[in-house]
Design a protein around this motif. Sequence first.
Motif, PDB file in Angstrom:
ATOM      1  N   MET A 103       0.809  -1.215   0.000  1.00  0.00           N
ATOM      2  CA  MET A 103       0.000   0.000   0.000  1.00  0.00           C
ATOM      3  C   MET A 103       0.847   1.272   0.000  1.00  0.00           C
ATOM      4  O   MET A 103       0.521   2.240  -0.703  1.00  0.00           O
ATOM      5  CB  MET A 103      -0.923   0.001   1.233  1.00  0.00           C
ATOM      6  N   ILE A 104       1.900   1.300   0.772  1.00  0.00           N
ATOM      7  CA  ILE A 104       2.689   2.525   0.912  1.00  0.00           C
ATOM      8  C   ILE A 104       3.266   3.005  -0.418  1.00  0.00           C
ATOM      9  O   ILE A 104       3.179   4.198  -0.743  1.00  0.00           O
ATOM     10  CB  ILE A 104       3.790   2.333   1.979  1.00  0.00           C
ATOM     11  N   PRO A 105       3.844   2.134  -1.255  1.00  0.00           N
ATOM     12  CA  PRO A 105       4.325   2.626  -2.552  1.00  0.00           C
ATOM     13  C   PRO A 105       3.217   3.192  -3.433  1.00  0.00           C
ATOM     14  O   PRO A 105       3.427   4.188  -4.142  1.00  0.00           O
ATOM     15  CB  PRO A 105       4.956   1.385  -3.190  1.00  0.00           C
ATOM     16  N   ILE A 106       2.033   2.577  -3.398  1.00  0.00           N
ATOM     17  CA  ILE A 106       0.907   3.096  -4.185  1.00  0.00           C
ATOM     18  C   ILE A 106       0.541   4.497  -3.711  1.00  0.00           C
ATOM     19  O   ILE A 106       0.326   5.413  -4.520  1.00  0.00           O
ATOM     20  CB  ILE A 106      -0.305   2.141  -4.070  1.00  0.00           C
ATOM     21  N   PHE A 107       0.488   4.670  -2.401  1.00  0.00           N
ATOM     22  CA  PHE A 107       0.140   5.974  -1.831  1.00  0.00           C
ATOM     23  C   PHE A 107       1.198   7.019  -2.174  1.00  0.00           C
ATOM     24  O   PHE A 107       0.872   8.154  -2.551  1.00  0.00           O
ATOM     25  CB  PHE A 107      -0.001   5.835  -0.310  1.00  0.00           C
ATOM     26  N   ILE A 108       2.463   6.644  -2.062  1.00  0.00           N
ATOM     27  CA  ILE A 108       3.551   7.596  -2.320  1.00  0.00           C
ATOM     28  C   ILE A 108       3.573   8.012  -3.787  1.00  0.00           C
ATOM     29  O   ILE A 108       3.675   9.208  -4.106  1.00  0.00           O
ATOM     30  CB  ILE A 108       4.901   6.990  -1.901  1.00  0.00           C
ATOM     31  N   VAL A 109       3.495   7.058  -4.694  1.00  0.00           N
ATOM     32  CA  VAL A 109       3.530   7.389  -6.125  1.00  0.00           C
ATOM     33  C   VAL A 109       2.357   8.289  -6.500  1.00  0.00           C
ATOM     34  O   VAL A 109       2.518   9.272  -7.243  1.00  0.00           O
ATOM     35  CB  VAL A 109       3.518   6.094  -6.968  1.00  0.00           C
ATOM     36  N   THR A 110       1.183   7.980  -5.981  1.00  0.00           N
ATOM     37  CA  THR A 110       0.010   8.803  -6.272  1.00  0.00           C
ATOM     38  C   THR A 110       0.236  10.248  -5.877  1.00  0.00           C
ATOM     39  O   THR A 110      -0.044  11.178  -6.648  1.00  0.00           O
ATOM     40  CB  THR A 110      -1.227   8.245  -5.535  1.00  0.00           C
ATOM     41  N   HIS A 111       0.757  10.468  -4.688  1.00  0.00           N
ATOM     42  CA  HIS A 111       0.907  11.828  -4.183  1.00  0.00           C
ATOM     43  C   HIS A 111       2.129  12.539  -4.760  1.00  0.00           C
ATOM     44  O   HIS A 111       2.079  13.760  -4.987  1.00  0.00           O
ATOM     45  CB  HIS A 111       0.961  11.817  -2.652  1.00  0.00           C
ATOM     46  N   VAL A 112       3.200  11.818  -4.992  1.00  0.00           N
ATOM     47  CA  VAL A 112       4.374  12.460  -5.603  1.00  0.00           C
ATOM     48  C   VAL A 112       4.034  12.969  -6.999  1.00  0.00           C
ATOM     49  O   VAL A 112       4.350  14.111  -7.361  1.00  0.00           O
ATOM     50  CB  VAL A 112       5.561  11.483  -5.645  1.00  0.00           C
ATOM     51  N   VAL A 113       3.373  12.143  -7.790  1.00  0.00           N
ATOM     52  CA  VAL A 113       3.012  12.558  -9.154  1.00  0.00           C
ATOM     53  C   VAL A 113       1.940  13.639  -9.127  1.00  0.00           C
ATOM     54  O   VAL A 113       2.080  14.701  -9.753  1.00  0.00           O
ATOM     55  CB  VAL A 113       2.529  11.344  -9.974  1.00  0.00           C
ATOM     56  N   GLY A 114       0.854  13.395  -8.402  1.00  0.00           N
ATOM     57  CA  GLY A 114      -0.259  14.346  -8.385  1.00  0.00           C
ATOM     58  C   GLY A 114       0.100  15.679  -7.779  1.00  0.00           C
ATOM     59  O   GLY A 114      -0.154  16.740  -8.368  1.00  0.00           O
ATOM     60  N   LEU A 115       0.713  15.649  -6.589  1.00  0.00           N
ATOM     61  CA  LEU A 115       1.085  16.903  -5.943  1.00  0.00           C
ATOM     62  C   LEU A 115       2.228  17.599  -6.676  1.00  0.00           C
ATOM     63  O   LEU A 115       2.306  18.836  -6.686  1.00  0.00           O
ATOM     64  CB  LEU A 115       1.490  16.651  -4.493  1.00  0.00           C
ATOM     65  N   GLY A 116       3.103  16.809  -7.315  1.00  0.00           N
ATOM     66  CA  GLY A 116       4.163  17.421  -8.108  1.00  0.00           C
ATOM     67  C   GLY A 116       3.602  18.278  -9.232  1.00  0.00           C
ATOM     68  O   GLY A 116       4.062  19.401  -9.467  1.00  0.00           O
ATOM     69  N   ILE A 117       2.578  17.756  -9.900  1.00  0.00           N
ATOM     70  CA  ILE A 117       1.931  18.525 -10.973  1.00  0.00           C
ATOM     71  C   ILE A 117       1.199  19.728 -10.401  1.00  0.00           C
ATOM     72  O   ILE A 117       1.248  20.836 -10.961  1.00  0.00           O
ATOM     73  CB  ILE A 117       0.967  17.613 -11.764  1.00  0.00           C
ATOM     74  N   GLU A 118       0.516  19.543  -9.267  1.00  0.00           N
ATOM     75  CA  GLU A 118      -0.187  20.646  -8.621  1.00  0.00           C
ATOM     76  C   GLU A 118       0.794  21.763  -8.229  1.00  0.00           C
ATOM     77  O   GLU A 118       0.535  22.949  -8.464  1.00  0.00           O
ATOM     78  CB  GLU A 118      -0.920  20.143  -7.371  1.00  0.00           C
ATOM     79  N   PHE A 119       1.919  21.379  -7.634  1.00  0.00           N
ATOM     80  CA  PHE A 119       2.916  22.368  -7.217  1.00  0.00           C
ATOM     81  C   PHE A 119       3.475  23.115  -8.427  1.00  0.00           C
ATOM     82  O   PHE A 119       3.693  24.333  -8.377  1.00  0.00           O
ATOM     83  CB  PHE A 119       4.048  21.675  -6.457  1.00  0.00           C
TER      84      PHE A 119
END
Length: 440
Positions: A103-119
């Motif tokens: 679960m942790i890698p799925i959560f991390i990849v989701t937020h790194v990619v999504g929040l990276g684009i948002e930032f």
Amino acid sequence: MKQALLKLLKQVEPDKEKSPFLHTAYDAFFTFAFTPNMVTKGGVHVRDGMDLKRQMVHVVLALQVLYLFGTYNIGHQHFVALGEYTGFLQGAHLKLVYGLVKMIPIFIVTHVVGLGIEFYYAYKKGHGVEEGFLVSGALIPLIMPPDIPLWILGVSVAFAVWIGKEAFGGTGMNILNVALLARVFVFFAYPTYISGDEVWIAGIEKAAEGGYFGQAYGAVYGVFDSLFGSLGLATFGDGGKAVIDGYSGATPLGLASKGGWDAVTQSYTTGQMLWGTIPGSIGESSKPLIIVGALFLIITKIADWRIMLSMVIGAVVMGLLLNAWGATPFMEVPWYYHFYMGSFLFAMAFMATDPVTASSTSTGKLIYGFLIGFVGMIVRVLNPAYPEGWMLAILFMNVFAPLIDHYVLQANINRRAKRLQAAMKPAETAAAPAAAEAQA
């Protein structure tokens, strides 16, 4: 303490002109940690602490029990496939660790990619980080299979955020639910990774290659084996375990689409389907926990009960019609058992109620929810290639939500115009004799 922390954060605030990207990241954390320092205009001056970020946080809080259960169920389904610790609470420490490693890698990849684009977009536009991905980032891991390749997950998140939101102007401007857009991208671009039986059970494709460990996480499990062994607890072992003979990993919905309700009950009990100890997407299986989350959102007025209720009614109406038709075994599944299978309740509570993409008028919400339930049941039962329907039904109705609101508002305008005309007629009738007498 709070004032000291606030003062410290103000001292380390990056310069917006010299370091715009760092200031964007700082602003995102600062506004997340502290309530808005604003007052409403007027004579009362009541400070309003419920901004959009805090509304989104309520949704994230409602999802936490699903994260906990979904993580544990990943491990439980893995061990059931191997024929070990088949009782739900047996080997609990092993199941939880196995689930966390997935679960942790799925959560991390989701937020790194999504929040990276948002930032990045916030930095380029020169404004604060928008709040919408707080919920999208929490929902996306829960609607994915536990064994989804991380690179596919990253591509789907990037597509959903770029094309589904930023292309329309960012949070509040998107017409499609971002989390569902990520899932639909995986479904159409990489269908073998989100359909079939084995995708819903983490690790069974690699069982012959190293059992629990596989190639990537052997060292991680080895560390936990040392810890568990020192405590006298069961360990993961040396790997090399094989899936038990006859195990399919099919979900209840997949079984029902092929053989009706009899095929489902041969593999699962209604209790298992209700409580969620079955294969499926990570967060969609436990019905009582989803209902608890839905009630939390209704009580806090984050989600509208009208959409939830009307969606249930729409699914029941279509389910009764399909039961009456009964042309296939899937059509004969009693309508109430459809709530035990698949992601209906999760879609109802957390997807259909998205305030940005749903209808905004009270009457429109009733129509919108009813049509999702009605259309979704049609897709689930009558589409042999996709024995589920809520993802497509919600995205379909996202497109029509503005049209529904338009006709609802227009109908209200027409009714008020008619009432105004009816109220003016007696006055005009009374004024007519006086006007005639004045002319005479």
